[in-house]
Write a protein that holds these residues in place. Structure first.
Motif, PDB file in Angstrom:
ATOM      1  N   GLY A 142      -6.083  -2.090  -4.716  1.00  0.00           N
ATOM      2  CA  GLY A 142      -5.758  -2.217  -6.130  1.00  0.00           C
ATOM      3  C   GLY A 142      -6.038  -3.608  -6.661  1.00  0.00           C
ATOM      4  N   LEU A 143      -5.207  -4.053  -7.576  1.00  0.00           N
ATOM      5  CA  LEU A 143      -5.410  -5.338  -8.240  1.00  0.00           C
ATOM      6  C   LEU A 143      -4.420  -6.406  -7.776  1.00  0.00           C
ATOM      7  N   GLU A 144      -3.710  -6.141  -6.673  1.00  0.00           N
ATOM      8  CA  GLU A 144      -2.800  -7.152  -6.142  1.00  0.00           C
ATOM      9  C   GLU A 144      -3.592  -8.317  -5.529  1.00  0.00           C
ATOM     10  N   ALA A 145      -2.890  -9.394  -5.238  1.00  0.00           N
ATOM     11  CA  ALA A 145      -3.517 -10.550  -4.597  1.00  0.00           C
ATOM     12  C   ALA A 145      -3.944 -10.191  -3.175  1.00  0.00           C
ATOM     13  N   VAL A 146      -5.133 -10.633  -2.789  1.00  0.00           N
ATOM     14  CA  VAL A 146      -5.668 -10.295  -1.468  1.00  0.00           C
ATOM     15  C   VAL A 146      -4.749 -10.807  -0.359  1.00  0.00           C
ATOM     16  N   ASP A 147      -4.227 -12.019  -0.494  1.00  0.00           N
ATOM     17  CA  ASP A 147      -3.365 -12.569   0.556  1.00  0.00           C
ATOM     18  C   ASP A 147      -2.119 -11.721   0.757  1.00  0.00           C
ATOM     19  N   SER A 198      -2.464  -0.458  -4.766  1.00  0.00           N
ATOM     20  CA  SER A 198      -3.190  -0.120  -3.543  1.00  0.00           C
ATOM     21  C   SER A 198      -2.574   1.103  -2.874  1.00  0.00           C
ATOM     22  N   LEU A 199      -3.449   1.908  -2.259  1.00  0.00           N
ATOM     23  CA  LEU A 199      -3.044   3.158  -1.633  1.00  0.00           C
ATOM     24  C   LEU A 199      -3.642   3.263  -0.240  1.00  0.00           C
ATOM     25  N   PHE A 255       0.863  -1.190   0.000  1.00  0.00           N
ATOM     26  CA  PHE A 255       0.000   0.000   0.000  1.00  0.00           C
ATOM     27  C   PHE A 255       0.896   1.235   0.000  1.00  0.00           C
ATOM     28  N   HIS A 256       0.812   2.037  -1.038  1.00  0.00           N
ATOM     29  CA  HIS A 256       1.596   3.258  -1.108  1.00  0.00           C
ATOM     30  C   HIS A 256       0.786   4.424  -0.548  1.00  0.00           C
TER      31      HIS A 256
END
Length: 397
Positions: free
Chosen positions: A377-382, A350-351, A339-340
Motif C-alpha cells: 500500500g502507501l505506508e512507509a517502506v521502513d 497493504s495486504l 499487512f492485513h
C-alpha cells in the motif's frame, strides 16, 4: 399548479449552465426526458450522442468511459459493475455454443471459475495454455477457438509473458482462416498494468479490460470494471451484450473513480517503488527461497518486462523455503500487523494472502515451498519492512 406537491415536482427553476469546476458533476437518473415524440424516437445512445435511459449512460459515466479509453490507449469504453463483470461481458459478447476459449495457466481465478461453471453449462469449452510459450498457444488453437485471454503479469505468480509474440500467434491463426470466418479475439486483462505500465493495444490485444476497483479508484471502496477497444465492430458487439445484461454503474461510484484517476499515475509509481524495495529485501531473507516480481532479474519474464513495460505495480510473491510448514507460513501471515489479510490490491493499505499454487495450476510448479502474495500500500517502506521482520521471527518461533 396550486398544490405544493405538484409545484415541488414540476418546479420551473433551472440553475445557470455556466458553472465549471474540476470535479465532474454526478448525474443520477433512471428516466431521461425527451423534448417531444420525434426526439424520443430518434435519439441514440450507442455513440454517446444523446441520452435515452439511465441504464445506457449519463454525462458522468460517458465522461469516465472517455477517460478510461484514453488511459488504456483505446477508442471505445464500456463500464461494468466489477472487474469480473468486465470479464463476463467479453466472454458473453464473443462466445456462443460450440465455441472454445483459451486461458493462460496463471489466469485470474474467477475467470477460470466462470469458464468451469456457466460457460461450460452453455456449451462453451475451454483449455489452458502455457503463457510463457507462444508455441504452446499455437498448438492449442483449433477451428473452434474464438477467444484467447492474456494476462500480464500472471495472477499470483506474476510471470510476464511475451504479449507481442502471443498476439502474433493469434493474428497468424486468423489469417489462415480466410475472409468471412469468425476471428479469434485477443482479450487482455490489464488490471496489473492499469494502462500505466504499458499499452495493451500497442502489444497486440484486440480488447483490454481492467478492474477499475484497483488503481483507477485507489481507495479500496469501489467495485467497477472497464472494457476498452479500438475496433468499432468489436465495440458494437460488446455494446449489445452490455445492454442485454443490464450492466450499469452508479453515479457516485463513477465520481469516485473519476477523482481517483487524477492521482492514479502518482500512486502507481509510489507503490511500484515501495514494492521493488520490499521485494529485493525479502529476496535476501534466509527464510525465503525466491521472490516473484517482474522487475527482479530472476523472475519469469523479466527480460520481456524490461522490453515492454515502464512499471511493475504493487504486487510481489514470496516462496518460502521448503523447511517451513504451511502452519508456520499461516502463523507468519497472522502475525503481520500492517499487512492485513484480504483480497484485492492497489488501495492505500497493504495486504497479503497465502496460496497453494499447485492446487490451482495444471502446469508443473517448480517450487516446493509455500507462497504468500503481498500487495504493498502507501505506508512507509521502513514500517512495512519491520512488520514483515517481526512476523518472520514469529514464524520461526
Amino acid at each position: 399548479m396550486s398544490d405544493i406537491r405538484t409545484q415541488l415536482i414540476h418546479h420551473p427553476y433551472r440553475a445557470p449552465a455556466e458553472f465549471d469546476a474540476l470535479p465532474v458533476a454526478v448525474h443520477k437518473a433512471s428516466t431521461v426526458f425527451f423534448k417531444n415524440v420525434a426526439d424520443l424516437r430518434s435519439r441514440r445512445w450507442k455513440d454517446k450522442s444523446g441520452y435515452t435511459y439511465g441504464l445506457h449512460g449519463t454525462p458522468t459515466t460517458f465522461t469516465l468511459e472517455e477517460r478510461i479509453a484514453t488511459l488504456e490507449g483505446g477508442t471505445h469504453c464500456l463500464l461494468a459493475p466489477s472487474g469480473l463483470a468486465a470479464v463476463a461481458l467479453v466472454d458473453t459478447a464473443f462466445l456462443k455454443q460450440g465455441d472454445e476459449m483459451l486461458l493462460p495457466d496463471n489466469v485470474y481465478g474467477p475467470n477460470q471459475t466462470l469458464a468451469d461453471g456457466e460457460l461450460m453449462d452453455w456449451g462453451i469449452s475451454h483449455r489452458f495454455y502455457d503463457p510463457m510459450d507462444p508455441a504452446d498457444l499455437a498448438a492449442k488453437i483449433t477451428p473452434a477457438t474464438r477467444l484467447v485471454w492474456l494476462e500480464a503479469a500472471g495472477s499470483i505468480t506474476l510471470e510476464f509473458p511475451d504479449l507481442p509474440a502471443l498476439n502474433a500467434v493469434i493474428r497468424e491463426a486468423n489469417m489462415s482462416r480466410g475472409a468471412g470466418a469468425r476471428p479469434i479475439v485477443s482479450a487482455l486483462d490489464n488490471t496489473w498494468g492499469a494502462g500505466i505500465a504499458f499499452n495493451g493495444f500497442e502489444l497486440g490485444a484486440d480488447v483490454v479490460i481492467q478492474a477499475l476497483t484497483k488503481y483507477p479508484s485507489g481507495g479500496a471502496d469501489v467495485l467497477m470494471g472497464s472494457v476498452v477497444t479500438r475496433d468499432r465492430a468489436l465495440h458494437l458487439q460488446l455494446v449489445d451484450a452490455h445492454m442485454r445484461f443490464g450492466y450499469n454503474v452508479g453515479g457516485n461510484d463513477a465520481e469516485l473513480v473519476l477523482r481517483g484517476l487524477h492521482t492514479a499515475v502518482l500512486r502507481y509509481e509510489a507503490q511500484d517503488r515501495s514494492t521493488r524495495a520490499l521485494a529485493e529485501w525479502m529476496g535476501q531473507r534466509p527464510e525465503v527461497a525466491t521472490v516473484l516480481h517482474p522487475a527482479l532479474a530472476g523472475s519469469p519474464g523479466h527480460a520481456t518486462w524490461r522490453r515492454d513495460a515502464r512499471g511493475a505495480a504493487c504486487l510481489f510473491s514470496a516462496v518460502f523455503r521448503p523447511g517451513f510448514s504451511q502452519a508456520q507460513i499461516d502463523r507468519f501471515c497472522d502475525s503481520l500487523q500492517l499487512f492485513h489479510l484480504g483480497w484485492s490490491w492497489a488501495g492505500p493499505i497493504s495486504l497479503c494472502a497465502p496460496y497453494d499454487v499447485p492446487s490451482i495450476r495444471r502446469l508443473p510448479w517448480p517450487h516446493a515451498g509455500g507462497l504468500v502474495r503481498f500487495a504493498v500500500g502507501l505506508e512507509a517502506v521502513d514500517d512495512l519492512r519491520q512488520d514483515i521482520e517481526q512476523a518472520l521471527q514469529a514464524m520461526r518461533g
